[in-house]
Design an enzyme around this catalytic site. Structure first.
Site, PDB file in Angstrom:
ATOM      1  CD  GLN A  97     -10.715  -7.308  23.838  1.00 55.36           C
ATOM      2  OE1 GLN A  97     -11.047  -6.325  24.491  1.00 55.36           O
ATOM      3  NE2 GLN A  97     -11.362  -7.680  22.742  1.00 55.36           N
TER       4      GLN A  97
ATOM      5  CB  VAL B  58      -7.585 -11.629  33.002  1.00 56.48           C
ATOM      6  CG1 VAL B  58      -7.285 -10.265  32.399  1.00 56.48           C
ATOM      7  CG2 VAL B  58      -8.880 -11.572  33.812  1.00 56.48           C
TER       8      VAL B  58
ATOM      9  CG  HIS C 122      -6.839  -6.526  28.261  1.00 58.83           C
ATOM     10  ND1 HIS C 122      -8.153  -6.462  27.866  1.00 58.83           N
ATOM     11  CD2 HIS C 122      -6.162  -5.666  27.448  1.00 58.83           C
ATOM     12  CE1 HIS C 122      -8.266  -5.611  26.853  1.00 58.83           C
ATOM     13  NE2 HIS C 122      -7.072  -5.118  26.582  1.00 58.83           N
TER      14      HIS C 122
END
Length: 225
Positions: A87, A89, A105
């Site tokens: 999840q 970045v 994400h």
């Protein structure tokens, strides 16, 4: 044939590297309401604020390093097939040496056209108003904001379905659709959940290790030997 380990990682994975998460700050992310800097509506209202916010995140990312947990996951590739579904970045998994990483994400070091989702570029410097794609549209961070679709979720579901072992590290299990991935593994798949404040309990095929990413993964690697 090597066993296939699938690792789901969240903010707690990178916390020990100094990467902050808004969930530590009662809905504020670096002093900002997350909906102002992480939603299509926020970008429409004040694109400069949003671009500046991610410019600062990009600069911070250059100042942090992968922690031991990132490195240990990369080492697992010596003995297992390892796919990481994150999840996060940041690029800390890649920098630690992991070779197969799916970013649910988005990625902080990529940008895309506001018009064409598939027009994606690597971008390591500041992104400003007036920076346009080849077709003349403003560029934006390649981040999945609140309210937007998660294009990689179908890929992640297929990966989890093929897992022999599922490891979950540093996630609250509250952000959907990512939190639902635990439901797509096979009935006989072993699940290990590492988090200092675990959201689920041990039982059946689930083993909970209530520790930080680095300490918990160190313990798990002894189990997997």
């Amino acid at each position: 044939m090597k066993k296939h380990i699938v690792v789901l990682t969240g903010a707690g994975m990178s916390a020990e590297s100094g990467v902050k998460t808004f969930r530590d700050h009662d809905g504020l992310w670096e002093g900002h309401d997350v909906m102002e800097v992480a939603s299509p509506q926020g970008f429409a209202r004040n694109p400069k604020l949003v671009l500046d916010f991610y410019n600062q995140r990009r600069k911070q990312l250059k100042e942090v390093q992968p922690n031991q947990a990132h490195k240990d996951l990369a080492k697992l590739e010596n003995h297992f097939k390892v796919t990481i579904v994150t999840q996060n970045v940041d690029d800390l998994h890649e920098r630690a040496g992991s070779s197969d990483v799916v970013h649910l994400h988005g990625e902080l070091l990529k940008i895309r056209s506001t018009k064409n989702y598939n027009d994606i570029k690597t971008w390591t410097e500041d992104l400003n108003l007036g920076d346009l794609c080849d077709n003349g549209y403003q560029l934006r961070p390649h981040i999945v904001w609140f309210g937007e679709d998660v294009p990689e979720i179908e890929t992640a579901v297929k990966i989890c379905y093929a897992a022999d072992i599922l490891i979950i590290i540093g996630t609250s299990m509250q952000v959907y659709p990512a939190a639902s991935l635990i439901n797509y593994v096979q009935p006989d798949t072993s699940i290990f959940y590492i988090d200092p404040k675990p959201a689920i309990k041990s039982g059946g095929k689930i083993t909970v290790i209530p520790k930080s990413a680095t300490e918990g993964l160190k313990e798990l690697m002894d189990i997997l030997k």
